[in-house]
Design an enzyme around this catalytic site. Structure first.
Site, PDB file in Angstrom:
ATOM      1  CD  GLU A 151       5.742 -96.449 -14.749  1.00  0.00           C
ATOM      2  OE1 GLU A 151       6.744 -97.070 -15.161  1.00  0.00           O
ATOM      3  OE2 GLU A 151       5.809 -95.562 -13.896  1.00  0.00           O
TER       4      GLU A 151
ATOM      5  CG  ASN B 291      12.547-101.727 -13.969  1.00  0.00           C
ATOM      6  OD1 ASN B 291      12.105-102.806 -13.592  1.00  0.00           O
ATOM      7  ND2 ASN B 291      13.543-101.123 -13.351  1.00  0.00           N
TER       8      ASN B 291
ATOM      9  CD  GLU C 202      18.191-100.735 -14.424  1.00  0.00           C
ATOM     10  OE1 GLU C 202      17.718-100.004 -13.553  1.00  0.00           O
ATOM     11  OE2 GLU C 202      19.246-101.405 -14.269  1.00  0.00           O
TER      12      GLU C 202
HETATM   13 ZN   LIG Z   1       8.767 -93.819 -16.601  1.00  0.00          ZN
END
Ligand SMILES: [Zn+2]
Length: 140
Positions: free
Chosen positions: A55, A42, A44
């Site tokens: 993902e 991820n 941010e």
């Molecule tokens: Zn997601």
């Protein structure tokens, strides 16, 4: 590829997470039908809505390299400071489920795990997580 190995690669990918705001670190490892693996974390952003999930990060890397048939994905995610017993199962969000659906082979597997131990890996199909879905064949 063994699902435990795919989870191990997701845990490895989690180490690259850029999550200074939530400290919720997520990793994913995507296996294509041709046997290639793409990892993602991820990322941010100070403008929160601009962040992206692990993902989709992995999926984008795969598509960029011409891989458009996804067979399996492993996802792990827990807070930076979580002790092993405090880890929870981080399921793909709705946007990611739909995003993966675009490139999913029938019966695509989704593993959600809190460690690479067999007992800590939950296994689903994408169809279970996104039933009655809308996909490319609906537009063609
Ligand atoms: Zn997601």
């Amino acid at each position: 590829m063994d699902k435990k190995e795919l989870v191990r690669l997701a845990i490895e990918a989690r180490e690259s997470s850029y999550s200074p705001y939530s400290n919720f670190r997520v990793g994913a490892a995507l296996l294509t039908s041709g046997g290639k693996v793409y990892q993602g974390c991820n990322v941010e952003n100070a403008s929160y809505g601009a962040g992206i999930c692990a993902e989709r990060n992995a999926a984008l890397r795969a598509v960029f390299e011409g891989e458009k048939r996804f067979a399996e994905i492993a996802v792990v995610g827990w807070h930076r400071d979580a002790k092993p017993e405090e880890r929870g199962y981080a399921f793909p969000c709705g946007i990611c489920r739909q995003f993966l659906r675009e490139f999913a082979v029938p019966g695509m597997k989704v593993y959600v795990a809190v460690s690479e131990k067999e007992a800590d890996i939950r296994e689903y199909t994408l169809e279970q997580l996104l039933p009655e879905s809308f996909g490319p064949e609906d537009l063609l």
